[in-house]
Scaffold this active site. Structure first.
Site, PDB file in Angstrom:
ATOM      1  N   ASP A 161       0.759  -9.959  16.514  1.00  0.00           N
ATOM      2  CA  ASP A 161       1.483 -10.885  15.654  1.00  0.00           C
ATOM      3  C   ASP A 161       0.434 -11.811  15.053  1.00  0.00           C
ATOM      4  OD1 ASP A 161       3.294 -12.265  14.197  1.00  0.00           O
ATOM      5  OD2 ASP A 161       4.719 -12.590  15.826  1.00  0.00           O
TER       6      ASP A 161
HETATM    7  C1  BGC Z   1       5.870 -13.478  12.568  1.00  0.00           C
HETATM    8  C2  BGC Z   1       5.935 -11.990  12.293  1.00  0.00           C
HETATM    9  C3  BGC Z   1       5.497 -11.724  10.885  1.00  0.00           C
HETATM   10  C4  BGC Z   1       4.102 -12.295  10.685  1.00  0.00           C
HETATM   11  C5  BGC Z   1       3.539 -12.075   9.303  1.00  0.00           C
HETATM   12  C6  BGC Z   1       4.536 -14.084  12.196  1.00  0.00           C
HETATM   13  O1  BGC Z   1       4.571 -15.470  12.247  1.00  0.00           O
HETATM   14  O2  BGC Z   1       6.169 -13.722  13.924  1.00  0.00           O
HETATM   15  O3  BGC Z   1       7.232 -11.517  12.509  1.00  0.00           O
HETATM   16  O4  BGC Z   1       5.571 -10.368  10.600  1.00  0.00           O
HETATM   17  O5  BGC Z   1       4.134 -13.682  10.921  1.00  0.00           O
HETATM   18  O6  BGC Z   1       4.199 -12.848   8.380  1.00  0.00           O
END
Ligand code: BGC
Length: 737
Positions: A265
């Site tokens: 993540d």
């Molecule tokens: C989120 C993800 C997301 C990523 C990219 C993170 O803060 O938890 O779900 O895909 O950001 O935007």
């Protein structure tokens, strides 16, 4: 003669082709098995080129190998539409003029359709949009289990039941990947709240892990064959999920045989060695602190960039560890960007809008309909009063990483006007929430109302007196502390004094239909005062049209709840046992174990406000007598259960027939019953169909954490067949011998 010329032409083409292929390096030759192509590409790469592939080079991309013509990897959120183009190094949208996407309904809405076929259509369509925009990884779908109604991201997930989420996620993944775009299933695992998501350390027993929190991920990987998975922010067994030995190495790679890429993540990596050895492949978003801060010199400083390179050069980490990761990334590339046969995709098309509308129409749940005040007959109704901020508020903007720059979004008020006629619709705002918070510079109409609360309320009550019907459209929105990434809700109650307004409206006009837009359950102290109640979710570009079609009866509602609505917060196990949101050391034990959602309510005998699986229709379904093909079975035998269902009303409709299994006596505590099968059927007026379910020994198993395996015990079981978890129409006993 002509024939002769044709054949010699054909043969020369084939020869030229063979010659050309003969000169191709193996990695470029798509007649070769992928694993050979991977080995060949890897053998040509320098160490620097390998390490460059392991980490981000911009907010959403990672390097390819320019020297070898191997393309970059481009990610996109996900999961409800294709995120707008952002600047190379910023979260802010880059103001492109060709990136306004189709906004599909939120995954809670998709899950509420209980229709795996429509999940495949959803996946296919969003995959086409990703493909057209040249993204090869879609950051979605999300399948974290609904453990508390306060989780700010529940709207991006598929509800509280592992079986329902599993059946819905598999076709979504397959649909996306049919475009040569990887689905990246997220957030693996145990990311069930946003509060302190980067620090919380979850303790959960293995039974709950395997029976509740993992099945949807497992189904996505083993049945859906997902090509990518995203690690979560939180910790488990003291290790961050993105570098977690137990989750990534033992379970994902070991037990499930995952051969795709593990992507962190954004900002989820915290240590080079642990991430290297425990199975992470690609690092994204480090030094960006989730959705907020960022620094432009970050990329070289990533745990998987210079620090890793140095350790390899010093001999502290072996290059073979890196090769394993590069192999996984090359596999992703050959499955996506370097697959010459993949389709080209399409973007923001009328076909996609239609799909978005159909999903929304099928996901809307009719919770209550006293005296059949719905549907509203558009020929006889003269004046409809629409009250509530959510009738006019954009819901595709805000909420965190899933926010969209939508090509268009039909608000409920616009939808109602176009279906019933603008002259019949009167609007009063009734209440005003806080000012719309634009996110990442995506434009949003500011509909803020400065009038005092009393004035707004009185205007609505006054207008309600003379309306034939009042439709209240409220609920939550995508602002922080509501349905929004990064923080949780603080209460189960509706914000902005909506409860008082709804009660007051009900006193003035008994024909009150309350429509809630949310991705979460909300308390409804006025449940007995409103005549009709509808849960309409966040349903994307066509939200308003879909809602208006359901309220007018053009569409017969057929959605069912994918999670339990409780009367009060403490009715949920995660809250009664006092564990949520963790202690001052960010330690949180899931003390309710496997008893999540309806499993908890049934064990404790707590009456929900609306049960899991509940949803009404404008027609009526009669469940006939269920019968079973056997009463006693052995472990390798099946039972077929048949139940006739008849549409006894006067309009066509769809019903979700649900089958739950209960184990009468067991050596371990088991839920009263668990969803094991369901079928959505379409019935014309007066039509009758037999629904058949096949029960196998797998449906009777629990996860034995002492032996670390799924196990079944002989004895008496019950099959419950019904229209919801609480509306059981038939119970059949059988014995496993
Ligand atoms: C989120 C993800 C997301 C990523 C990219 C993170 O803060 O938890 O779900 O895909 O950001 O935007």
């Amino acid at each position: 003669m002509l024939k002769k010329i044709f054949f010699s032409f054909l043969i020369s083409i084939i020869c030229m082709n063979m010659l050309a292929k003969g000169n191709l390096p193996v990695y470029l030759d798509d007649t070769q098995p992928i694993e050979n192509r991977i080995s060949d590409a890897l053998s040509r790469m320098t160490l620097d080129e390998k390490v460059a592939m392991l980490h981000a080079q911009s907010k959403f991309s990672s390097a390819g190998v320019p020297r070898l013509g191997i393309p970059e990897n481009w990610m996109t959120d996900g999961p409800h539409g294709i995120r707008t183009e952002v600047f190379w190094d910023e979260w802010d949208q880059a103001d492109w003029t060709n990136d306004s996407c189709t906004a599909f309904p939120a995954l809670t809405c998709l899950s509420a359709t209980w229709n795996p076929k429509i999940a495949e259509v959803y996946g296919q369509a969003i995959g086409e949009e990703a493909r057209y925009r040249n993204k090869n990884v879609l950051l979605g779908p999300g399948v974290n289990i609904y453990r508390t109604p306060l989780n700010g991201r529940n709207f991006e997930y598929m509800g509280e039941d592992p079986y329902l989420a599993s059946r819905m996620v598999v076709p979504y993944v397959q649909g996306v990947q049919s475009n040569g775009v990887a689905a990246c299933v997220k957030h693996y695992a145990l990311n069930n709240q946003e509060f302190e998501r980067n620090r919380v350390n979850v303790t959960v027993d293995d039974r709950a892990l395997y029976e509740i929190y993992l099945p949807a991920f497992k189904a996505a990987v083993t049945e859906g064959k997902a090509w990518a998975i995203m690690g979560a922010y939180n910790r488990y067994k003291g290790q961050w999920a993105c570098q977690n030995e137990y989750l990534l190495k033992n379970i994902l790679r070991g037990e499930w045989g995952f051969d795709g890429v593990v992507i962190s993540d954004w900002g989820g990596v915290n240590n080079t060695e642990q991430a290297v050895y425990n199975g992470l492949d690609m690092e994204f978003g480090t030094w960006t602190n989730g959705m907020t801060e960022s620094r432009s010199d970050a990329y070289g400083m990533y745990y998987f960039a210079n620090p890793l390179l140095e350790k390899i050069k010093k001999g502290e980490i072996s290059e073979t560890e890196i090769d394993k990761k590069v192999r996984n990334i090359l596999r992703l590339v050959f499955r996506t960007t370097m697959n010459r046969n993949r389709p080209f995709g399409s973007f923001a098309t009328p076909e996609h809008s239609k799909i978005a509308r159909q999903i929304a129409e099928e996901g809307i749940v009719l919770l209550k309909n006293k005296n059949n005040i719905l549907p509203i007959d558009k020929n006889s109704v003269k004046k409809i009063l629409v009250v509530g901020e959510n009738a006019i508020k954009m819901m595709t903007v805000g909420g965190g990483s899933s926010q969209l720059k939508a090509k268009y979004e039909i608000s409920p008020l616009e939808g109602l006007k176009s279906v019933f006629g603008a002259d019949k619709i009167v609007f009063a705002r009734g209440y005003a929430g806080e000012k719309v918070k634009p996110q990442d510079n995506v434009k949003v109409a500011d509909t803020y109302d400065h009038r005092p609360a009393d004035e707004l309320k009185n205007e609505a009550l006054e207008k309600a007196k003379t309306a034939d019907v009042v439709i209240f459209i409220g609920g939550l929105n995508k602002n922080p502390n509501q349905d929004c990434e990064g923080n949780d809700r603080q209460t189960l109650a509706l914000p902005y004094n909506q409860d008082a307004l709804i009660s007051a409206l009900a006193k003035v006009n008994k024909n009150l239909a309350v429509v809630i837009l949310s991705g979460n359950a909300v308390a409804m102290p006025w449940v007995n005062e409103a005549s009709a109640i509808v849960e309409a979710w966040y349903s994307g570009a066509e939200a308003g049209n879909a809602l208006a079609n359901v309220l007018s009866g053009a569409v017969n509602p057929s959605g069912k709840l994918p999670f339990t609505f409780a009367v009060k917060l403490n009715d949920y196990g995660s809250h009664t046992l006092g564990d949520y949101p963790g202690d001052s050391n960010f330690e949180e034990t899931y003390r309710e174990g496997i008893f999540v959602g309806y499993r908890w309510f049934e064990k404790q005998n707590i009456k929900p406000l609306f049960p899991f699986g509940h949803g009404l229709s404008y027609t009526a379904f009669e469940y006939g007598k269920a019968s079973a093909s056997a009463k006693i079975i052995a472990e390798n035998e099946n039972i077929t259960i048949t139940i006739p269902i008849k549409n006894t009303g006067n309009r066509a409709g769809k019903e979700v027939v649900q089958l739950y299994i209960g184990d009468e006596k067991s050596s371990v505590p088991r839920p009263v019953k668990e969803l094991k099968h369901f079928q959505k059927i379409d019935l014309q007026a007066s039509e009758e169909k037999n629904v058949r379910f096949t029960i196998t020994a797998d449906d009777l198993k629990f996860f034995d954490d002492t032996k670390h395996e799924w196990t079944v015990e002989n004895g008496k079981f019950k099959a419950f067949i019904g229209a919801s978890s609480a509306d059981i129409k038939s119970v059949l006993d059988f014995i496993l011998e």
